[in-house]
Write a protein that holds these residues in place. Sequence first.
Motif, PDB file in Angstrom:
ATOM      1  N   ASP A 125       5.111   4.486   2.799  1.00 40.60           N
ATOM      2  CA  ASP A 125       5.372   4.284   1.368  1.00 40.60           C
ATOM      3  C   ASP A 125       4.290   3.425   0.720  1.00 40.60           C
ATOM      4  OD1 ASP A 125       7.658   5.825   1.474  1.00 40.60           O
ATOM      5  OD2 ASP A 125       9.031   4.109   1.590  1.00 40.60           O
ATOM      6  N   GLU A 126       3.861   2.398   1.425  1.00 38.51           N
ATOM      7  CA  GLU A 126       2.812   1.522   0.880  1.00 38.51           C
ATOM      8  C   GLU A 126       1.499   2.275   0.703  1.00 38.51           C
ATOM      9  OE1 GLU A 126       2.375  -2.227   2.906  1.00 38.51           O
ATOM     10  OE2 GLU A 126       4.548  -2.414   3.163  1.00 38.51           O
ATOM     11  N   TYR A 127       1.133   3.089   1.688  1.00 39.56           N
ATOM     12  CA  TYR A 127      -0.098   3.873   1.561  1.00 39.56           C
ATOM     13  C   TYR A 127       0.006   4.867   0.410  1.00 39.56           C
ATOM     14  CZ  TYR A 127      -2.559   2.130   5.658  1.00 39.56           C
ATOM     15  OH  TYR A 127      -3.241   1.334   6.548  1.00 39.56           O
ATOM     16  N   GLU A 128       1.175   5.478   0.248  1.00 34.48           N
ATOM     17  CA  GLU A 128       1.356   6.428  -0.854  1.00 34.48           C
ATOM     18  C   GLU A 128       1.257   5.721  -2.205  1.00 34.48           C
ATOM     19  OE1 GLU A 128       5.073   8.291   0.157  1.00 34.48           O
ATOM     20  OE2 GLU A 128       4.066   9.902   1.250  1.00 34.48           O
ATOM     21  N   GLU A 129       1.868   4.538  -2.295  1.00 35.42           N
ATOM     22  CA  GLU A 129       1.803   3.764  -3.544  1.00 35.42           C
ATOM     23  C   GLU A 129       0.370   3.361  -3.882  1.00 35.42           C
ATOM     24  OE1 GLU A 129       4.460   0.464  -3.032  1.00 35.42           O
ATOM     25  OE2 GLU A 129       6.241   1.739  -3.016  1.00 35.42           O
ATOM     26  N   ASP A 130      -0.443   3.111  -2.855  1.00 37.46           N
ATOM     27  CA  ASP A 130      -1.834   2.715  -3.053  1.00 37.46           C
ATOM     28  C   ASP A 130      -2.746   3.921  -3.277  1.00 37.46           C
ATOM     29  OD1 ASP A 130      -1.071   0.081  -2.744  1.00 37.46           O
ATOM     30  OD2 ASP A 130      -1.737  -0.060  -0.650  1.00 37.46           O
ATOM     31  N   GLY A 131      -2.182   5.124  -3.211  1.00 34.69           N
ATOM     32  CA  GLY A 131      -2.964   6.328  -3.437  1.00 34.69           C
ATOM     33  C   GLY A 131      -3.866   6.727  -2.290  1.00 34.69           C
ATOM     34  N   GLU A 132      -3.602   6.200  -1.102  1.00 32.58           N
ATOM     35  CA  GLU A 132      -4.420   6.523   0.070  1.00 32.58           C
ATOM     36  C   GLU A 132      -3.834   7.763   0.755  1.00 32.58           C
ATOM     37  OE1 GLU A 132      -6.000   3.203   2.375  1.00 32.58           O
ATOM     38  OE2 GLU A 132      -4.879   1.878   1.015  1.00 32.58           O
ATOM     39  N   VAL A 133      -4.163   8.915   0.159  1.00 35.74           N
ATOM     40  CA  VAL A 133      -3.551  10.180   0.546  1.00 35.74           C
ATOM     41  C   VAL A 133      -3.876  10.586   1.974  1.00 35.74           C
ATOM     42  CG1 VAL A 133      -3.429  12.639  -0.037  1.00 35.74           C
ATOM     43  CG2 VAL A 133      -3.566  10.934  -1.856  1.00 35.74           C
ATOM     44  N   ASP A 134      -5.130  10.446   2.393  1.00 37.80           N
ATOM     45  CA  ASP A 134      -5.504  10.858   3.748  1.00 37.80           C
ATOM     46  C   ASP A 134      -4.737  10.069   4.805  1.00 37.80           C
ATOM     47  OD1 ASP A 134      -7.254  12.747   2.766  1.00 37.80           O
ATOM     48  OD2 ASP A 134      -9.026  11.450   2.958  1.00 37.80           O
ATOM     49  N   LYS A 135      -4.641   8.770   4.609  1.00 39.23           N
ATOM     50  CA  LYS A 135      -3.909   7.942   5.578  1.00 39.23           C
ATOM     51  C   LYS A 135      -2.418   8.263   5.532  1.00 39.23           C
ATOM     52  CE  LYS A 135      -7.241   4.203   5.779  1.00 39.23           C
ATOM     53  NZ  LYS A 135      -7.523   2.799   5.564  1.00 39.23           N
ATOM     54  N   ALA A 136      -1.897   8.502   4.337  1.00 45.51           N
ATOM     55  CA  ALA A 136      -0.487   8.854   4.201  1.00 45.51           C
ATOM     56  C   ALA A 136      -0.197  10.180   4.900  1.00 45.51           C
ATOM     57  CB  ALA A 136      -0.087   8.927   2.729  1.00 45.51           C
ATOM     58  N   ASP A 137      -1.109  11.134   4.779  1.00 44.94           N
ATOM     59  CA  ASP A 137      -0.928  12.421   5.452  1.00 44.94           C
ATOM     60  C   ASP A 137      -0.918  12.253   6.967  1.00 44.94           C
ATOM     61  OD1 ASP A 137      -0.802  13.715   3.021  1.00 44.94           O
ATOM     62  OD2 ASP A 137      -2.862  14.493   3.106  1.00 44.94           O
ATOM     63  N   THR A 138      -1.821  11.441   7.470  1.00 47.44           N
ATOM     64  CA  THR A 138      -1.880  11.193   8.916  1.00 47.44           C
ATOM     65  C   THR A 138      -0.601  10.523   9.403  1.00 47.44           C
ATOM     66  OG1 THR A 138      -4.284  11.000   8.835  1.00 47.44           O
ATOM     67  CG2 THR A 138      -3.180  10.042  10.746  1.00 47.44           C
ATOM     68  N   LEU A 139      -0.126   9.546   8.646  1.00 46.60           N
ATOM     69  CA  LEU A 139       1.117   8.863   9.030  1.00 46.60           C
ATOM     70  C   LEU A 139       2.322   9.784   8.916  1.00 46.60           C
ATOM     71  CD1 LEU A 139       0.529   5.324   7.498  1.00 46.60           C
ATOM     72  CD2 LEU A 139       0.393   6.009   9.897  1.00 46.60           C
ATOM     73  N   THR A 140       2.282  10.709   7.974  1.00 49.68           N
ATOM     74  CA  THR A 140       3.364  11.693   7.853  1.00 49.68           C
ATOM     75  C   THR A 140       3.415  12.578   9.095  1.00 49.68           C
ATOM     76  OG1 THR A 140       3.236  11.689   5.448  1.00 49.68           O
ATOM     77  CG2 THR A 140       4.269  13.603   6.460  1.00 49.68           C
ATOM     78  N   GLU A 141       2.257  12.959   9.607  1.00 49.84           N
ATOM     79  CA  GLU A 141       2.214  13.736  10.851  1.00 49.84           C
ATOM     80  C   GLU A 141       2.781  12.931  12.011  1.00 49.84           C
ATOM     81  OE1 GLU A 141      -1.653  15.403  11.632  1.00 49.84           O
ATOM     82  OE2 GLU A 141      -1.875  16.053   9.549  1.00 49.84           O
TER      83      GLU A 141
END
Length: 71
Positions: free
Chosen positions: A36-52
């Motif tokens: 959630d924090e990465y998504e709020e910060d707009g760090e899409v690539d890291k958020a995608d990796t964490l989603t995986e």
Amino acid sequence: MSKIVNINTTSTKEEQLKDLITSIQQVKDSLVNILDEYEEDGEVDKADTLTEALDALEDAYDAVNDVLLDD
């Protein structure tokens, strides 16, 4: 995360699996918060990796739970 899960070898397989399920759920909960924090910060690539990673943990949780329910 500072807690290391010690799965005692004297526990039954069922108890070990229950402990493992609890641990996986705790990791999933922590990962969701970080995601959630990465998504709020707009760090899409890291958020995608964490989603995986979260998807993989959910698969692991389901697999262990299936084994537990079969016993």
